[in-house]
Design an enzyme around this catalytic site. Structure first.
Site, PDB file in Angstrom:
ATOM      1  N   CYS A  83      -3.055 -20.602  -3.301  1.00  0.00           N
ATOM      2  CA  CYS A  83      -2.019 -19.960  -2.478  1.00  0.00           C
ATOM      3  C   CYS A  83      -0.870 -19.526  -3.366  1.00  0.00           C
ATOM      4  CB  CYS A  83      -1.481 -20.921  -1.446  1.00  0.00           C
ATOM      5  SG  CYS A  83      -2.753 -21.610  -0.435  1.00  0.00           S
TER       6      CYS A  83
ATOM      7  N   GLU B 166       0.546 -23.749   6.310  1.00  0.00           N
ATOM      8  CA  GLU B 166       0.714 -23.328   4.926  1.00  0.00           C
ATOM      9  C   GLU B 166      -0.282 -22.193   4.729  1.00  0.00           C
ATOM     10  OE1 GLU B 166       3.104 -23.297   2.642  1.00  0.00           O
ATOM     11  OE2 GLU B 166       3.256 -25.331   3.416  1.00  0.00           O
TER      12      GLU B 166
ATOM     13  N   GLU C  35      -3.362 -10.325   0.546  1.00  0.00           N
ATOM     14  CA  GLU C  35      -3.833 -11.460  -0.248  1.00  0.00           C
ATOM     15  C   GLU C  35      -5.336 -11.296  -0.530  1.00  0.00           C
ATOM     16  OE1 GLU C  35      -4.026 -15.480   1.413  1.00  0.00           O
ATOM     17  OE2 GLU C  35      -3.054 -16.212  -0.414  1.00  0.00           O
TER      18      GLU C  35
ATOM     19  N   GLY D 175      -4.179 -19.442  10.890  1.00  0.00           N
ATOM     20  CA  GLY D 175      -2.936 -20.164  11.158  1.00  0.00           C
ATOM     21  C   GLY D 175      -2.232 -19.639  12.401  1.00  0.00           C
TER      22      GLY D 175
ATOM     23  N   LYS E 184     -10.452 -32.677   9.387  1.00  0.00           N
ATOM     24  CA  LYS E 184     -11.508 -31.660   9.430  1.00  0.00           C
ATOM     25  C   LYS E 184     -11.413 -30.832   8.146  1.00  0.00           C
ATOM     26  CE  LYS E 184     -13.162 -27.388  10.448  1.00  0.00           C
ATOM     27  NZ  LYS E 184     -13.933 -27.035   9.248  1.00  0.00           N
TER      28      LYS E 184
ATOM     29  N   GLY F 101      -4.500 -22.658   5.099  1.00  0.00           N
ATOM     30  CA  GLY F 101      -5.619 -21.724   5.060  1.00  0.00           C
ATOM     31  C   GLY F 101      -5.160 -20.303   5.298  1.00  0.00           C
TER      32      GLY F 101
HETATM   33  C1  UN1 Z   1      -2.571 -24.194  -2.902  1.00  0.00           C
HETATM   34  O1  UN1 Z   1      -3.041 -23.311  -3.588  1.00  0.00           O
HETATM   35  O2  UN1 Z   1      -2.676 -24.150  -1.666  1.00  0.00           O
HETATM   36  O3  UN1 Z   1       1.362 -25.366  -7.165  1.00  0.00           O
HETATM   37  C2  UN1 Z   1      -1.897 -25.407  -3.441  1.00  0.00           C
HETATM   38  C3  UN1 Z   1       0.135 -25.355  -7.276  1.00  0.00           C
HETATM   39  C4  UN1 Z   1      -0.650 -26.560  -6.869  1.00  0.00           C
HETATM   40  C5  UN1 Z   1      -0.926 -26.561  -5.398  1.00  0.00           C
HETATM   41  C6  UN1 Z   1      -1.532 -25.294  -4.891  1.00  0.00           C
HETATM   42  N1  UN1 Z   1       0.106 -27.727  -7.233  1.00  0.00           N
HETATM   43  O4  UN1 Z   1      -0.471 -24.383  -7.705  1.00  0.00           O
END
Ligand code: UN1
Length: 509
Positions: A298, A264, A398, A247, A189, A242
């Site tokens: 992230c 994550e 965030e 989460g 999804k 997300g």
């Molecule tokens: C993300 O932002 O969820 O290390 C992943 C990094 C990338 C992956 C980011 N290889 O910034």
């Protein structure tokens, strides 16, 4: 990462393609008869296509298909499964440019970064293909004579894969590749901001030879499609990347059925700059980590924690670099920073700018960008605040946009305290020329990823990816650690003594 679904009828825009769900090896419409649009965030007049608004009934069909396909797939030798992953990785590499361009059009990141996103998918496909010939268990001596003891990994069944829009190829691959090589089947999804990327990815998976039903795609709203996956008793594992609030909700719902959930979630990643650092290098690392992908990673750096003695020097460099960044359509070679994903994201960033004005001092940026060629996109100026305190909201929450907070500190111990004073723990970094300070940081920084003399972004696929505290729930993606999410250990004892041997008893005295 909230999502907005625009409901429309397929008839209203006959000029754009309508894409289907992928269930049991067939491209099929949703039973809902409804679709939603995907538009280019750099120019919302550009309609990418109509996508099926999936429902719980569609999800149930997909889960059934995955369940049926699992019977044969889990019995297919893992090295054979791995060969399909290799073919898929190869296909992605061949189609890299097409996928990257589609990605930039659909989610805005600049083309070079989109190519990197596809490359990350290729990398994990190849890495996991190799796991088909490894997937190590333990073979250990038994405490009893004439007895064999070993452990093997077993697949769980149907994996529910729920992915964000910011890495629309890499993250689905991070999740689906380990799931599939281990013998699970998947229902995927994708985020409703990037259904086109997901469709292109699944097309290539079908071409690579994943058997019908092993990979199923259901687009549609999280509240319908995602929840149906999370609630279904035949989906024993959910992998989600997300927003933290989503989460937590997923974890709560899934825990009612004792499901395995890999999360994550958010980050508030910091870079520490010590007085002895190479400030040019630090500036490069900070600008790349804070404003690359428009701050929508992230792993993005949203806090710089700097020793006071070099604050002005560093700030001057950061300001000069940030003001020179060119905003625009990521497909144009002159663009450094693309748009934010959608209008909601722009509103969110703008609201944090107001918070920041009360808490710190704005150095540069702070406005929606509407100049030449930007009027129809979701653009926001790269923004820097200084004199931010560690517990200020802009240093804690965030934002997921191009907003950087600079926090001056007196020395290394206060830098560590500030760095760790957050509910998240994904990535961190230190710039210093002092090897002792670097090793202290590796020990002291409470994050799942630590960089020395590099920014906070750019994790490679063969090491574990994930974070501490509220960034997740202890699982890791990528690396061989990713297999832990998608497999169950089975310990096997074979007694070839021909008599009953009782462990812990017959070998005593
Ligand atoms: C993300 O932002 O969820 O290390 C992943 C990094 C990338 C992956 C980011 N290889 O910034």
């Amino acid at each position: 990462m909230t999502e907005t679904i625009q409901t429309t009828t397929t008839e209203s825009r006959p000029e754009a393609t309508t894409y289907n769900l992928f269930i049991a090896g067939e491209w099929v419409p949703s039973e809902s008869g409804r679709t939603f649009e995907s538009r280019n965030p750099a120019d919302t007049r550009d309609l990418i296509g109509h996508f099926q608004s999936g429902t719980p009934a569609d999800v149930a069909r997909a889960i059934r298909a995955a369940d049926v396909a699992g019977g044969l797939w889990r019995r297919t030798p893992a090295p054979k499964r791995g060969e399909i992953l290799y073919r898929f990785g190869q296909l992605m590499a061949e189609h890299k440019e097409r996928l990257a361009r589609a990605m930039t059009r659909e989610m805005g990141k600049v083309l070079e970064e989109a190519r990197g996103d596809v490359q990350e998918g290729v990398d994990i496909a190849f890495l996991m293909a190799g796991e088909g010939r490894r997937m190590f268990g333990d073979t250990v001596p038994s405490e009893l004579p004439d007895k064999w003891a070993m452990s093997i990994r077993q697949p769980l069944g149907v994996a529910g894969i729920i992915t964000p829009w910011n890495f629309p190829i890499a993250i689905p691959c991070w999740k689906m590749m380990p799931a599939l090589v281990a013998g699970n089947t998947v229902v995927f999804k994708p985020a409703s901001d990037t259904p086109h990327c997901a469709t292109l990815l699944v097309e290539l998976m079908a071409e690579a030879g994943f058997p019908a039903g092993t990979v199923n795609l259901v687009t549609g709203p999280g509240a319908e499609v995602g929840d149906a996956l999370v609630d279904d008793p035949d989906v024993p594992v959910i992998s989600f990347t997300g927003h933290s609030s989503t989460g937590k909700r997923i974890a709560e719902r899934a825990s009612r059925r004792l499901k395995r959930v890999s999360l994550e979630l958010g980050g508030k990643n910091g870079i520490v700059v010590l007085a002895d650092a190479d400030l040019d290098l630090a500036t490069d690392g900070i600008v790349w980590s804070a404003f690359g992908t428009t701050g929508q990673r992230c792993t993005a750096c949203s806090r710089v924690i700097v020793e006071e003695s070099v604050l002005d020097d560093l700030l001057g460099r950061l300001e000069r670099r940030a003001t020179r960044l060119r905003l625009g359509d990521g497909l144009q070679a002159t663009t450094d920073v693309g748009p934010l994903i959608n209008a909601e994201a722009v509103d969110k960033v703008e609201s944090y700018i107001e918070v920041g004005r009360r808490e710190g001092a704005l150095v540069t940026g702070g406005r929606r960008a509407t100049g030449d060629g930007l009027a129809n996109g979701h653009f926001f100026e790269p923004s820097i605040f200084t004199h931010v305190k560690p517990m200020d909201r802009i240093a804690q929450e965030e934002i997921f946009g191009p907003v950087l907070s600079v926090i001056p500190v007196a020395d290394y111990p206060s830098a560590v305290t500030a760095l760790n004073q957050t509910r998240y723990g994904l990535s961190s970094s230190i710039f210093t020329r002092d090897v002792n300070a670097a090793f202290r940081a590796m020990r002291d920084f409470e994050t799942g990823i630590v960089y020395v003399n590099a920014g906070t972004i750019g994790a490679e696929t063969h090491l574990p990816f994930g974070g501490t505290k509220e960034t997740g729930n202890g699982h890791r993606e990528a690396g061989h650690a990713a297999l832990d999410t998608f497999t169950e250990w089975k310990s096997i004892y074979v007694d070839f003594s021909g008599r009953l041997q009782r462990a812990q008893i017959d070998n005593q005295g």
